[in-house]
Design a protein around this motif. Structure first.
Motif, PDB file in Angstrom:
ATOM      1  N   UNK A 110      14.023  55.488  55.117  1.00  0.00           N
ATOM      2  CA  UNK A 110      14.086  56.520  54.075  1.00  0.00           C
ATOM      3  C   UNK A 110      13.548  57.857  54.605  1.00  0.00           C
ATOM      4  N   UNK A 113      15.759  80.081  30.933  1.00  0.00           N
ATOM      5  CA  UNK A 113      16.174  80.489  32.284  1.00  0.00           C
ATOM      6  C   UNK A 113      15.633  79.497  33.309  1.00  0.00           C
ATOM      7  N   UNK A 160      32.478  68.940  46.573  1.00  0.00           N
ATOM      8  CA  UNK A 160      31.647  70.003  46.039  1.00  0.00           C
ATOM      9  C   UNK A 160      31.717  71.305  46.788  1.00  0.00           C
ATOM     10  N   UNK A 161      32.461  71.375  47.896  1.00  0.00           N
ATOM     11  CA  UNK A 161      32.570  72.649  48.579  1.00  0.00           C
ATOM     12  C   UNK A 161      33.504  73.571  47.799  1.00  0.00           C
ATOM     13  N   UNK A 162      33.393  74.858  48.089  1.00  0.00           N
ATOM     14  CA  UNK A 162      34.193  75.843  47.383  1.00  0.00           C
ATOM     15  C   UNK A 162      35.676  75.576  47.579  1.00  0.00           C
ATOM     16  N   UNK A 207      14.568  59.830  49.140  1.00  0.00           N
ATOM     17  CA  UNK A 207      14.289  61.250  49.393  1.00  0.00           C
ATOM     18  C   UNK A 207      14.796  62.125  48.245  1.00  0.00           C
ATOM     19  N   UNK A 222      27.208  72.048  45.397  1.00  0.00           N
ATOM     20  CA  UNK A 222      26.579  73.350  45.641  1.00  0.00           C
ATOM     21  C   UNK A 222      27.272  74.474  44.885  1.00  0.00           C
ATOM     22  N   UNK A 223      28.606  74.381  44.847  1.00  0.00           N
ATOM     23  CA  UNK A 223      29.353  75.455  44.196  1.00  0.00           C
ATOM     24  C   UNK A 223      28.995  75.537  42.717  1.00  0.00           C
ATOM     25  N   UNK A 244      20.759  88.580  41.512  1.00  0.00           N
ATOM     26  CA  UNK A 244      20.867  88.867  40.083  1.00  0.00           C
ATOM     27  C   UNK A 244      19.646  88.369  39.323  1.00  0.00           C
ATOM     28  N   UNK A 245      18.902  87.421  39.898  1.00  0.00           N
ATOM     29  CA  UNK A 245      17.714  86.919  39.201  1.00  0.00           C
ATOM     30  C   UNK A 245      16.591  87.944  39.183  1.00  0.00           C
ATOM     31  N   UNK A 263      24.988  81.504  34.077  1.00  0.00           N
ATOM     32  CA  UNK A 263      24.037  81.308  32.979  1.00  0.00           C
ATOM     33  C   UNK A 263      22.752  82.089  33.201  1.00  0.00           C
ATOM     34  N   UNK A 264      22.085  81.816  34.328  1.00  0.00           N
ATOM     35  CA  UNK A 264      20.790  82.466  34.538  1.00  0.00           C
ATOM     36  C   UNK A 264      20.972  83.952  34.832  1.00  0.00           C
ATOM     37  N   UNK A 265      22.012  84.301  35.608  1.00  0.00           N
ATOM     38  CA  UNK A 265      22.140  85.684  36.054  1.00  0.00           C
ATOM     39  C   UNK A 265      22.821  86.607  35.078  1.00  0.00           C
ATOM     40  N   UNK A 279      27.191  76.414  52.377  1.00  0.00           N
ATOM     41  CA  UNK A 279      28.631  76.563  52.219  1.00  0.00           C
ATOM     42  C   UNK A 279      28.945  77.729  51.276  1.00  0.00           C
ATOM     43  N   UNK A 280      28.023  78.033  50.356  1.00  0.00           N
ATOM     44  CA  UNK A 280      28.251  79.091  49.372  1.00  0.00           C
ATOM     45  C   UNK A 280      27.350  80.287  49.662  1.00  0.00           C
ATOM     46  N   UNK A 297      23.767  85.421  43.656  1.00  0.00           N
ATOM     47  CA  UNK A 297      23.089  84.748  42.549  1.00  0.00           C
ATOM     48  C   UNK A 297      21.600  85.068  42.546  1.00  0.00           C
ATOM     49  N   UNK A 350      21.996  85.047  30.284  1.00  0.00           N
ATOM     50  CA  UNK A 350      20.624  85.168  29.800  1.00  0.00           C
ATOM     51  C   UNK A 350      20.104  86.598  29.875  1.00  0.00           C
ATOM     52  N   UNK A 368      15.301  89.960  35.970  1.00  0.00           N
ATOM     53  CA  UNK A 368      14.296  89.523  35.004  1.00  0.00           C
ATOM     54  C   UNK A 368      12.935  90.125  35.295  1.00  0.00           C
ATOM     55  N   UNK A 396      17.740  77.035  35.952  1.00  0.00           N
ATOM     56  CA  UNK A 396      17.527  76.960  37.404  1.00  0.00           C
ATOM     57  C   UNK A 396      17.252  75.515  37.812  1.00  0.00           C
ATOM     58  N   UNK A 431      23.690  79.308  38.354  1.00  0.00           N
ATOM     59  CA  UNK A 431      22.713  80.392  38.487  1.00  0.00           C
ATOM     60  C   UNK A 431      23.372  81.733  38.167  1.00  0.00           C
ATOM     61  N   UNK A 432      24.574  81.984  38.749  1.00  0.00           N
ATOM     62  CA  UNK A 432      25.194  83.302  38.560  1.00  0.00           C
ATOM     63  C   UNK A 432      25.543  83.526  37.099  1.00  0.00           C
ATOM     64  N   UNK A 464      25.544  77.023  42.218  1.00  0.00           N
ATOM     65  CA  UNK A 464      25.489  78.479  42.343  1.00  0.00           C
ATOM     66  C   UNK A 464      26.114  79.144  41.117  1.00  0.00           C
TER      67      UNK A 464
END
Lengths: 169, 362
Positions: free
Chosen positions: B1, A34, A128-130, A1, A50-51, B137-138, A60-62, B126-127, B134, A65, B141, A38, A57-58, A54
């Motif tokens: 799967x 950009x 990976x959690x905050x 998957x 996940x952290x 802010x996109x 580099x992309x946000x 979680x975030x 985030x 850039x 553009x 993403x 994104x915040x 995000x």
């Protein structure tokens, strides 16, 4: 998957990365970059980070850039030199670039082609959690963290001093 | 799967459909009418009442239909010398973040329906709070490229203003959010919402300064009056979307209205008790309807909570509209001064004070 999601995103990332280099207009390059950021964020998300995704994104992309775009837009006010000037006839640069690419490709084939991988250890529920990233940063890696923040502070003060001395003239 | 949980998939699809219906299908068109009607009432005019079907005007509600028809049938115009690809892409880039933000916005708590725990949020990340930040802010553009690709000096000035204004106020917004995180100790919007069951736990009492700064910064992010310098009609024709027509213009318009809904929803969740009714806990409500069985009681409580949540959202939309039709536009340098010299130090001080208070209470 996960592979079903990873392969399209990975392919997209590679094409967008090529787009950054090959695009004729600076704004087009920036847009490709950009998009690639993403895509990378999505790859992080697939790996349960996940952290980090995000933050990608915040920051580099946000943030970074947007500043790039700002500068490109200001430099391109006339709109007549939208095409990059390509550097030609620099044999040394071309040669070094070729050596780098060949070296990286060789190392990649050596690593991926060389025998079995260990099966990955199952990750914990909290990976990976905050909370987890935060505790790790402020316990095991507190010294590098603080050193990095002092470095950033120094850079910030330096930028202010440089900009201010220009303004006073 | 592929062992897909069909029930979960179905529930998620229903939630996504509901969110899309509420934002794109209900709020976005209705708000175009509300804005006109409210401005008319506030300025003592008769207001939108020209569109009619066989003499019926329905308080001007047919204007929504007329607007939609007009946008769909108008010529799609791309100016000479414009970057065609980017000119077409930018309204899409501006609209998508506005809708996507709703993926993490909870519009109710957790309910036990037919033996399935239904959490009224599309994705309980979680975030979550950082996700909102985030994605929002996109959107920069879309607006910045719209002006740049139009080959028009007014548009370019507008988009430069968008970029600088949005970057400046994102800093304040991010730092204000830190205060909320410190108080509730979580970034999950569902947990922040669930923590505000009692009235005195509402964000407005725990982070009063944070609320005002967040609200001001988010109106600035949405570029509405008094922060509408990027499209200042008296200076820049219409700013970054001067060269847009038809449905592409409609997309910018929709993005603005959907962002208003988003702001209202986030403010409700962070500062005004999300889906909770003051002095009425979920248990009390459940015990009132326990005659109907678990599913029946849960269903009714769910409907009440969703209703309360959207009532609060509508209140904050009304509040934003009132601000929009009350205040004049700030000057550009005033906006920058407010962002960097007043709101930024205030938000840093807010974090410091919050930290001291939390330390003292513990």
């Amino acid at each position: 998957m996960e592979l079903l999601i990873f392969y399209p995103i990975g392919t997209l990332c590679v094409f967008l990365a090529l787009g950054v280099v090959l695009n004729k207009s600076p704004i087009g390059s920036a847009m490709c970059l950009i998009g690639m950021m993403l895509g990378l964020a999505a790859v992080f998300a697939i790996q349960h980070a996940h952290f980090i995704a995000i933050l990608q994104v915040i920051i580099y992309a946000g943030a970074i850039m947007v500043l790039f775009m700002f500068v490109i837009m200001l430099l391109n006010l006339k709109g007549d030199d939208t095409v990059w000037k390509t550097r030609e006839g620099n044999t040394l640069l071309t040669g070094l670039g070729a050596v780098l690419v060949v070296g990286i490709l060789y190392k990649m084939t050596e690593i991926t082609g060389g025998g079995e991988f260990d099966s990955p250890t199952p990750i914990q529920e909290t990976f990976g959690t905050t909370v987890k990233v935060g505790t790790t940063l402020f316990t095991d890696f507190v010294l590098p963290f603080e050193v990095a923040s002092i470095l950033l502070l120094a850079a910030m003060i330096g930028a202010v001093v440089l900009a201010k001395s220009k303004m006073d003239d | 799967m592929f062992d897909i949980n069909w029930i979960e998939l179905f529930v998620t699809l229903v939630k996504i459909g509901f969110i899309l219906f509420v934002t794109v299908g209900f709020f976005a068109p209705i708000l175009t009418w509300v804005e006109r009607k409210q401005s008319a009432i506030m300025q003592d005019r008769i207001g939108a009442n020209r569109a009619d079907i066989m003499g019926f005007t329905a308080l001007g509600l047919f204007h929504i239909l007329a607007d939609g028809l007009k946008m769909f049938t108008k010529e799609d115009f791309i100016p000479d010398g414009a970057n065609r690809v980017l000119h077409t892409m930018s309204p899409i880039i501006a609209l998508i973040p506005a809708i996507v933000t709703f993926a993490v916005v909870p519009f109710g708590g957790v309910y036990d329906l037919f033996g399935v725990k239904v959490n009224l949020v599309v994705s309980d990340l979680d975030v979550g709070l950082l996700f909102v930040f985030a994605i929002a802010s996109l959107a920069t553009y879309g607006y910045a490229i719209a002006g740049w690709s139009s080959n028009n000096n007014w548009s370019l000035l507008g988009s430069l203003r968008v970029a600088s204004q949005m970057i400046s106020y994102e800093v304040t917004m991010g730092l204000t959010i830190v205060g909320v995180l410190m108080v509730y100790g979580t970034m999950k919007l569902t947990e922040i919402g669930a923590a505000q069951e009692s009235l005195w736990m509402w964000g407005i009492f725990l982070q009063p300064v944070g609320f005002f700064m967040f609200f001001a910064a988010s109106i600035a992010e949405n570029k509405r009056i008094p922060f509408d310098n990027p499209e200042a009609e008296s200076e820049l024709v219409a700013g970054y979307f001067t060269e847009y027509s038809g449905l592409k213009f409609g997309m910018f318009f929709m993005a603005e209205f959907i962002e208003m809904v988003t702001i209202a929803a986030i403010v409700t969740i962070l500062f005004f008790g999300a889906w909770h009714i003051p002095f009425l806990t979920t248990e009390t409500l459940l015990s009132w309807f326990h005659i109907l069985g678990t599913t029946g009681a849960n269903l009714i409580v769910m409907l009440i909570h969703v209703g309360v949540f959207f009532a609060k959202v509508i209140f904050f939309i009304w509040f934003q509209m009132t601000i929009r039709w009350t205040l004049p536009r700030f000057r550009y340098d005033q906006i920058m001064k407010l962002g960097w010299k007043i709101l930024l130090p205030l938000s840093l001080a807010n974090i410091l004070v919050t930290g001291i208070v939390i330390l003292a209470v513990k």
